[in-house]
Design a protein around this motif. Structure first.
Motif, PDB file in Angstrom:
ATOM      1  N   ASN A  16       0.813  -1.215   0.000  1.00 34.63           N
ATOM      2  CA  ASN A  16       0.000   0.000   0.000  1.00 34.63           C
ATOM      3  C   ASN A  16       0.850   1.271   0.000  1.00 34.63           C
ATOM      4  O   ASN A  16       0.459   2.274  -0.580  1.00 34.63           O
ATOM      5  CB  ASN A  16      -0.926   0.022   1.221  1.00 34.63           C
ATOM      6  CG  ASN A  16      -2.046  -0.996   1.130  1.00 34.63           C
ATOM      7  OD1 ASN A  16      -1.990  -2.041   1.764  1.00 34.63           O
ATOM      8  ND2 ASN A  16      -3.049  -0.702   0.334  1.00 34.63           N
ATOM      9  N   TYR A  17       1.972   1.206   0.716  1.00 34.51           N
ATOM     10  CA  TYR A  17       2.820   2.389   0.857  1.00 34.51           C
ATOM     11  C   TYR A  17       4.269   2.021   0.575  1.00 34.51           C
ATOM     12  O   TYR A  17       4.761   0.992   1.049  1.00 34.51           O
ATOM     13  CB  TYR A  17       2.708   2.971   2.268  1.00 34.51           C
ATOM     14  CG  TYR A  17       1.309   3.337   2.659  1.00 34.51           C
ATOM     15  CD1 TYR A  17       0.561   2.501   3.486  1.00 34.51           C
ATOM     16  CD2 TYR A  17       0.725   4.505   2.191  1.00 34.51           C
ATOM     17  CE1 TYR A  17      -0.732   2.829   3.837  1.00 34.51           C
ATOM     18  CE2 TYR A  17      -0.575   4.843   2.548  1.00 34.51           C
ATOM     19  CZ  TYR A  17      -1.292   4.001   3.366  1.00 34.51           C
ATOM     20  OH  TYR A  17      -2.580   4.328   3.706  1.00 34.51           O
ATOM     21  N   TRP A  18       4.953   2.919  -0.166  1.00 39.98           N
ATOM     22  CA  TRP A  18       6.352   2.754  -0.504  1.00 39.98           C
ATOM     23  C   TRP A  18       7.157   3.934   0.022  1.00 39.98           C
ATOM     24  O   TRP A  18       6.657   5.062   0.069  1.00 39.98           O
ATOM     25  CB  TRP A  18       6.552   2.716  -2.020  1.00 39.98           C
ATOM     26  CG  TRP A  18       6.005   1.534  -2.746  1.00 39.98           C
ATOM     27  CD1 TRP A  18       4.842   1.479  -3.451  1.00 39.98           C
ATOM     28  CD2 TRP A  18       6.612   0.251  -2.876  1.00 39.98           C
ATOM     29  NE1 TRP A  18       4.689   0.232  -4.014  1.00 39.98           N
ATOM     30  CE2 TRP A  18       5.760  -0.541  -3.673  1.00 39.98           C
ATOM     31  CE3 TRP A  18       7.803  -0.312  -2.406  1.00 39.98           C
ATOM     32  CZ2 TRP A  18       6.057  -1.868  -4.004  1.00 39.98           C
ATOM     33  CZ3 TRP A  18       8.084  -1.631  -2.733  1.00 39.98           C
ATOM     34  CH2 TRP A  18       7.221  -2.394  -3.525  1.00 39.98           C
ATOM     35  N   GLY A  19       8.405   3.652   0.380  1.00 41.74           N
ATOM     36  CA  GLY A  19       9.343   4.725   0.626  1.00 41.74           C
ATOM     37  C   GLY A  19       9.973   5.154  -0.690  1.00 41.74           C
ATOM     38  O   GLY A  19       9.658   4.612  -1.760  1.00 41.74           O
ATOM     39  N   GLN A  20      10.906   6.092  -0.614  1.00 42.11           N
ATOM     40  CA  GLN A  20      11.523   6.623  -1.827  1.00 42.11           C
ATOM     41  C   GLN A  20      12.747   5.821  -2.252  1.00 42.11           C
ATOM     42  O   GLN A  20      13.238   5.975  -3.369  1.00 42.11           O
ATOM     43  CB  GLN A  20      11.905   8.101  -1.631  1.00 42.11           C
ATOM     44  CG  GLN A  20      13.257   8.336  -0.958  1.00 42.11           C
ATOM     45  CD  GLN A  20      13.271   7.965   0.511  1.00 42.11           C
ATOM     46  OE1 GLN A  20      12.228   7.750   1.129  1.00 42.11           O
ATOM     47  NE2 GLN A  20      14.467   7.891   1.087  1.00 42.11           N
ATOM     48  N   GLY A  21      13.237   4.969  -1.356  1.00 41.92           N
ATOM     49  CA  GLY A  21      14.370   4.112  -1.677  1.00 41.92           C
ATOM     50  C   GLY A  21      15.703   4.651  -1.189  1.00 41.92           C
ATOM     51  O   GLY A  21      15.896   5.855  -1.056  1.00 41.92           O
ATOM     52  N   THR A  22      16.609   3.724  -0.903  1.00 44.92           N
ATOM     53  CA  THR A  22      17.978   4.070  -0.527  1.00 44.92           C
ATOM     54  C   THR A  22      18.914   3.152  -1.314  1.00 44.92           C
ATOM     55  O   THR A  22      18.674   1.950  -1.418  1.00 44.92           O
ATOM     56  CB  THR A  22      18.196   3.943   0.990  1.00 44.92           C
ATOM     57  OG1 THR A  22      19.506   4.402   1.333  1.00 44.92           O
ATOM     58  CG2 THR A  22      18.020   2.524   1.492  1.00 44.92           C
ATOM     59  N   GLN A  23      19.964   3.731  -1.874  1.00 48.41           N
ATOM     60  CA  GLN A  23      20.856   2.992  -2.758  1.00 48.41           C
ATOM     61  C   GLN A  23      21.884   2.192  -1.967  1.00 48.41           C
ATOM     62  O   GLN A  23      22.548   2.731  -1.066  1.00 48.41           O
ATOM     63  CB  GLN A  23      21.583   3.942  -3.717  1.00 48.41           C
ATOM     64  CG  GLN A  23      22.547   3.266  -4.662  1.00 48.41           C
ATOM     65  CD  GLN A  23      21.847   2.360  -5.673  1.00 48.41           C
ATOM     66  OE1 GLN A  23      20.792   2.697  -6.198  1.00 48.41           O
ATOM     67  NE2 GLN A  23      22.457   1.213  -5.956  1.00 48.41           N
ATOM     68  N   VAL A  24      22.028   0.928  -2.340  1.00 48.86           N
ATOM     69  CA  VAL A  24      23.068   0.056  -1.806  1.00 48.86           C
ATOM     70  C   VAL A  24      23.941  -0.392  -2.969  1.00 48.86           C
ATOM     71  O   VAL A  24      23.436  -0.947  -3.944  1.00 48.86           O
ATOM     72  CB  VAL A  24      22.464  -1.165  -1.086  1.00 48.86           C
ATOM     73  CG1 VAL A  24      23.559  -2.168  -0.713  1.00 48.86           C
ATOM     74  CG2 VAL A  24      21.693  -0.728   0.150  1.00 48.86           C
ATOM     75  N   THR A  25      25.229  -0.141  -2.846  1.00 49.49           N
ATOM     76  CA  THR A  25      26.179  -0.542  -3.887  1.00 49.49           C
ATOM     77  C   THR A  25      27.278  -1.382  -3.254  1.00 49.49           C
ATOM     78  O   THR A  25      27.917  -0.940  -2.292  1.00 49.49           O
ATOM     79  CB  THR A  25      26.791   0.676  -4.583  1.00 49.49           C
ATOM     80  OG1 THR A  25      25.745   1.484  -5.137  1.00 49.49           O
ATOM     81  CG2 THR A  25      27.729   0.239  -5.704  1.00 49.49           C
ATOM     82  N   VAL A  26      27.455  -2.586  -3.775  1.00 48.41           N
ATOM     83  CA  VAL A  26      28.458  -3.510  -3.245  1.00 48.41           C
ATOM     84  C   VAL A  26      29.530  -3.710  -4.304  1.00 48.41           C
ATOM     85  O   VAL A  26      29.248  -4.196  -5.406  1.00 48.41           O
ATOM     86  CB  VAL A  26      27.831  -4.855  -2.853  1.00 48.41           C
ATOM     87  CG1 VAL A  26      28.877  -5.755  -2.208  1.00 48.41           C
ATOM     88  CG2 VAL A  26      26.648  -4.651  -1.911  1.00 48.41           C
ATOM     89  N   SER A  27      30.740  -3.337  -3.966  1.00 51.90           N
ATOM     90  CA  SER A  27      31.846  -3.465  -4.918  1.00 51.90           C
ATOM     91  C   SER A  27      32.565  -4.797  -4.721  1.00 51.90           C
ATOM     92  O   SER A  27      32.642  -5.318  -3.601  1.00 51.90           O
ATOM     93  CB  SER A  27      32.824  -2.310  -4.735  1.00 51.90           C
ATOM     94  OG  SER A  27      33.405  -2.353  -3.448  1.00 51.90           O
ATOM     95  N   SER A  28      33.096  -5.326  -5.803  1.00 49.05           N
ATOM     96  CA  SER A  28      33.779  -6.625  -5.735  1.00 49.05           C
ATOM     97  C   SER A  28      35.258  -6.464  -5.446  1.00 49.05           C
ATOM     98  O   SER A  28      35.788  -5.371  -5.439  1.00 49.05           O
ATOM     99  CB  SER A  28      33.592  -7.366  -7.064  1.00 49.05           C
ATOM    100  OG  SER A  28      34.084  -6.581  -8.130  1.00 49.05           O
TER     101      SER A  28
END
Length: 123
Positions: free
Chosen positions: A111-123
């Motif tokens: 029903n409800y969403w947040g705006q999102g937060t970026q997760v970046t995993v480097s190798s």
């Protein structure tokens, strides 16, 4: 109306950890089933984890089970996603989700969403 705001994303090396938070305003989260989803570039949004409002029962996608932990602090009106042993394939925009009636384990059940937060995993 519930407003959800995620935080805690960032850049981390493979094998590292991050803790995402989802803070709510407008209404208390204590009566909402909560979930986390993620969406990588060019891919569909996918379920990550969920937790029920009353029994705190949790569910996880197979890809994160054993590495991620969802939890909630109803008094603090916050939901968390502890992510350990991160892999490059975990790189995505992570979204918090809420539904008062059903478990949000699919995007159509949110029903409800947040705006999102970026997760970046480097190798």
């Amino acid at each position: 109306q519930v407003q959800l705001v995620e935080s805690g994303g960032g850049l981390v090396q493979a094998g590292g950890s991050l803790r995402l938070s989802c803070a709510a305003s407008g209404r208390t989260l204590s009566s909402y089933n909560m979930g986390w989803f993620r969406q990588a570039p060019g891919k569909e949004r996918e379920f990550v984890a969920s937790i029920t409002w009353n029994t705190f029962t949790t569910r996880y996608a197979d890809s994160v089970r054993g590495r991620f932990t969802i939890s909630r602090d109803n008094a603090g009106n916050t939901v968390f996603l502890q992510m350990n042993s991160l892999k490059p394939e975990d790189t995505a925009l992570y979204y918090c989700a809420a539904n008062p009636n059903v478990i949000p384990n699919h995007p159509t059940f949110v029903n409800y969403w947040g705006q999102g937060t970026q997760v970046t995993v480097s190798s």
